[in-house]
Design a protein around this motif. Sequence first.
Motif, PDB file in Angstrom:
ATOM      1  N   GLU A 103       0.832  -1.209   0.000  1.00  0.00           N
ATOM      2  CA  GLU A 103       0.000   0.000   0.000  1.00  0.00           C
ATOM      3  C   GLU A 103       0.862   1.252   0.000  1.00  0.00           C
ATOM      4  OE1 GLU A 103      -3.208   0.286  -0.398  1.00  0.00           O
ATOM      5  OE2 GLU A 103      -3.537  -1.876  -0.469  1.00  0.00           O
ATOM      6  N   ASN A 104       1.900   1.270   0.825  1.00  0.00           N
ATOM      7  CA  ASN A 104       2.738   2.463   0.934  1.00  0.00           C
ATOM      8  C   ASN A 104       3.633   2.667  -0.282  1.00  0.00           C
ATOM      9  OD1 ASN A 104       2.499   4.016   3.609  1.00  0.00           O
ATOM     10  ND2 ASN A 104       2.407   1.889   4.277  1.00  0.00           N
ATOM     11  N   LEU A 105       3.897   1.600  -1.026  1.00  0.00           N
ATOM     12  CA  LEU A 105       4.659   1.726  -2.265  1.00  0.00           C
ATOM     13  C   LEU A 105       3.747   1.990  -3.460  1.00  0.00           C
ATOM     14  CD1 LEU A 105       7.267  -1.180  -1.867  1.00  0.00           C
ATOM     15  CD2 LEU A 105       7.715   1.279  -1.723  1.00  0.00           C
ATOM     16  N   GLY A 106       2.443   1.928  -3.248  1.00  0.00           N
ATOM     17  CA  GLY A 106       1.507   2.134  -4.340  1.00  0.00           C
ATOM     18  C   GLY A 106       1.469   0.969  -5.314  1.00  0.00           C
ATOM     19  N   ILE A 107       1.754  -0.235  -4.814  1.00  0.00           N
ATOM     20  CA  ILE A 107       1.759  -1.426  -5.667  1.00  0.00           C
ATOM     21  C   ILE A 107       0.393  -2.099  -5.602  1.00  0.00           C
ATOM     22  CG2 ILE A 107       2.719  -3.734  -6.003  1.00  0.00           C
ATOM     23  CD1 ILE A 107       5.364  -2.712  -4.873  1.00  0.00           C
ATOM     24  N   GLU A 108      -0.258  -2.183  -6.750  1.00  0.00           N
ATOM     25  CA  GLU A 108      -1.549  -2.878  -6.825  1.00  0.00           C
ATOM     26  C   GLU A 108      -1.340  -4.380  -6.966  1.00  0.00           C
ATOM     27  OE1 GLU A 108      -5.456  -3.241  -6.414  1.00  0.00           O
ATOM     28  OE2 GLU A 108      -4.413  -1.294  -6.348  1.00  0.00           O
ATOM     29  N   LYS A 109      -0.385  -4.736  -7.848  1.00  0.00           N
ATOM     30  CA  LYS A 109      -0.109  -6.139  -8.130  1.00  0.00           C
ATOM     31  C   LYS A 109       1.340  -6.255  -8.569  1.00  0.00           C
ATOM     32  CE  LYS A 109      -2.666  -9.976 -10.203  1.00  0.00           C
ATOM     33  NZ  LYS A 109      -3.887 -10.312 -10.976  1.00  0.00           N
ATOM     34  N   SER A 110       2.045  -7.274  -8.084  1.00  0.00           N
ATOM     35  CA  SER A 110       3.479  -7.356  -8.358  1.00  0.00           C
ATOM     36  C   SER A 110       3.918  -8.798  -8.571  1.00  0.00           C
ATOM     37  CB  SER A 110       4.273  -6.772  -7.180  1.00  0.00           C
ATOM     38  OG  SER A 110       5.664  -6.824  -7.426  1.00  0.00           O
ATOM     39  N   HIS A 111       4.988  -8.963  -9.338  1.00  0.00           N
ATOM     40  CA  HIS A 111       5.759 -10.196  -9.296  1.00  0.00           C
ATOM     41  C   HIS A 111       6.523 -10.214  -7.974  1.00  0.00           C
ATOM     42  CE1 HIS A 111       5.037 -11.030 -13.542  1.00  0.00           C
ATOM     43  NE2 HIS A 111       5.492  -9.833 -13.873  1.00  0.00           N
ATOM     44  N   ILE A 112       6.811 -11.409  -7.459  1.00  0.00           N
ATOM     45  CA  ILE A 112       7.583 -11.541  -6.223  1.00  0.00           C
ATOM     46  C   ILE A 112       8.631 -12.631  -6.400  1.00  0.00           C
ATOM     47  CG2 ILE A 112       7.521 -11.997  -3.732  1.00  0.00           C
ATOM     48  CD1 ILE A 112       4.669 -11.195  -3.622  1.00  0.00           C
ATOM     49  N   ILE A 113       9.813 -12.390  -5.845  1.00  0.00           N
ATOM     50  CA  ILE A 113      10.845 -13.420  -5.724  1.00  0.00           C
ATOM     51  C   ILE A 113      11.221 -13.520  -4.249  1.00  0.00           C
ATOM     52  CG2 ILE A 113      13.166 -14.180  -6.378  1.00  0.00           C
ATOM     53  CD1 ILE A 113      12.954 -12.346  -8.829  1.00  0.00           C
ATOM     54  N   GLY A 114      11.235 -14.744  -3.713  1.00  0.00           N
ATOM     55  CA  GLY A 114      11.643 -14.935  -2.330  1.00  0.00           C
ATOM     56  C   GLY A 114      12.575 -16.120  -2.194  1.00  0.00           C
ATOM     57  N   LEU A 115      13.645 -15.948  -1.427  1.00  0.00           N
ATOM     58  CA  LEU A 115      14.593 -17.029  -1.172  1.00  0.00           C
ATOM     59  C   LEU A 115      14.566 -17.422   0.295  1.00  0.00           C
ATOM     60  CD1 LEU A 115      18.017 -17.849  -2.524  1.00  0.00           C
ATOM     61  CD2 LEU A 115      17.888 -17.436  -0.059  1.00  0.00           C
ATOM     62  N   SER A 116      14.515 -18.715   0.568  1.00  0.00           N
ATOM     63  CA  SER A 116      14.579 -19.270   1.920  1.00  0.00           C
ATOM     64  C   SER A 116      13.457 -18.688   2.789  1.00  0.00           C
ATOM     65  CB  SER A 116      15.972 -19.035   2.512  1.00  0.00           C
ATOM     66  OG  SER A 116      16.173 -19.832   3.653  1.00  0.00           O
ATOM     67  N   LEU A 117      13.791 -17.913   3.823  1.00  0.00           N
ATOM     68  CA  LEU A 117      12.746 -17.259   4.615  1.00  0.00           C
ATOM     69  C   LEU A 117      11.839 -16.423   3.711  1.00  0.00           C
ATOM     70  CD1 LEU A 117      11.436 -16.320   7.310  1.00  0.00           C
ATOM     71  CD2 LEU A 117      13.187 -14.505   7.381  1.00  0.00           C
ATOM     72  N   GLY A 118      12.434 -15.746   2.734  1.00  0.00           N
ATOM     73  CA  GLY A 118      11.647 -14.947   1.801  1.00  0.00           C
ATOM     74  C   GLY A 118      10.720 -15.790   0.943  1.00  0.00           C
ATOM     75  N   GLY A 119      11.129 -17.025   0.636  1.00  0.00           N
ATOM     76  CA  GLY A 119      10.264 -17.933  -0.095  1.00  0.00           C
ATOM     77  C   GLY A 119       9.067 -18.361   0.728  1.00  0.00           C
ATOM     78  N   LEU A 120       9.291 -18.577   2.013  1.00  0.00           N
ATOM     79  CA  LEU A 120       8.205 -18.903   2.940  1.00  0.00           C
ATOM     80  C   LEU A 120       7.225 -17.736   3.039  1.00  0.00           C
ATOM     81  CD1 LEU A 120       6.944 -20.753   5.094  1.00  0.00           C
ATOM     82  CD2 LEU A 120       8.711 -20.000   6.684  1.00  0.00           C
ATOM     83  N   HIS A 121       7.746 -16.522   3.174  1.00  0.00           N
ATOM     84  CA  HIS A 121       6.891 -15.328   3.177  1.00  0.00           C
ATOM     85  C   HIS A 121       6.100 -15.215   1.872  1.00  0.00           C
ATOM     86  CE1 HIS A 121       7.617 -12.792   6.745  1.00  0.00           C
ATOM     87  NE2 HIS A 121       8.792 -13.387   6.809  1.00  0.00           N
ATOM     88  N   THR A 122       6.745 -15.536   0.751  1.00  0.00           N
ATOM     89  CA  THR A 122       6.078 -15.418  -0.541  1.00  0.00           C
ATOM     90  C   THR A 122       4.876 -16.353  -0.631  1.00  0.00           C
ATOM     91  OG1 THR A 122       8.145 -14.761  -1.616  1.00  0.00           O
ATOM     92  CG2 THR A 122       6.395 -15.612  -3.039  1.00  0.00           C
TER      93      THR A 122
END
Length: 294
Positions: free
Chosen positions: A117-136
């Motif tokens: 919301e604060n970045l003004g992103i409506e929809k995005s691609h995401i890449i997550g590694l390890s902990l970031g993959g779990l968050h993704t």
Amino acid sequence: MTNHSPFIPKSSDSGTHYFQTYDESLALWPVPCKTFYVPTRFGQTHIIASGPKDAPPLVLLHGALFSSTMWHPNIADWSSKYRTYAIDIIGDKNKSIPADLCGTRTGYADWLLDVFENLGIEKSHIIGLSLGGLHTMNFILRASERVKSAVILSPAETFLPFHHDFYRYALRLAEPNGVDHFLKWMMTDRNALHPKFAKQFHAGVMWQNGTRNQKPNADGFPYVFTDDELQSVKVPILLLLGEHEVIYDPQSAFNRASALVPGIEAEIIKHAGHVLSMEQPEYVNERVLRFFSK
């Protein structure tokens, strides 16, 4: 490169040293970037933005204790096509400043929604590694309408529990030579971290800060998603695993993901282990862009 920090650690806080090592690692960033904070209900979130401002957004979520600076081998390729936002995960060792650590899976999804919301992103691609993959994966299951597609690299748990060796090495990180033993276990002799980045990783391990020491939570992370959760995924996902993964058996993770997640593309990468984006950056960079261009 700009850095607007609302927080300067006290001189007695080992965070002072950590922040210095973070900035030294950020000097490895090969393209222009802007660093800034956005507010969330859980605290100030630190972000490194690169790429054309009018390009489609791409959110990057790092591995535990690695911070957003870990993307330095990948960012030039990815930010040539996207406006990249490397986000320091709240509650981990990085430059984000937790005020109220969410701790639950729902809370972490709400935190990332606040960032969007604060970045003004409506929809995005995401890449997550390890902990970031779990968050993704967690975010996909709670806010699929905000995710265009996702690349999950060597996710922490997610598909399989950690091998018991993970805890054996992780619990000894702060002991003498603990970092060296952990990295040797994870990477053997395939790859060595850049000395500046290795220094930052070590400083993060040694930084004792109660608001940045994540503790297991029955409703939080680490977490293995259920069959029903994985079968409910509604966005395109690319799963990349290294053939030398040590936190679990990569073939078993590949098999479970392929059997349950609708439409998933999964691949086991040769000559790579857990941190495959740093071990095989040229291949990973190209494979990610090829997937997103579909």
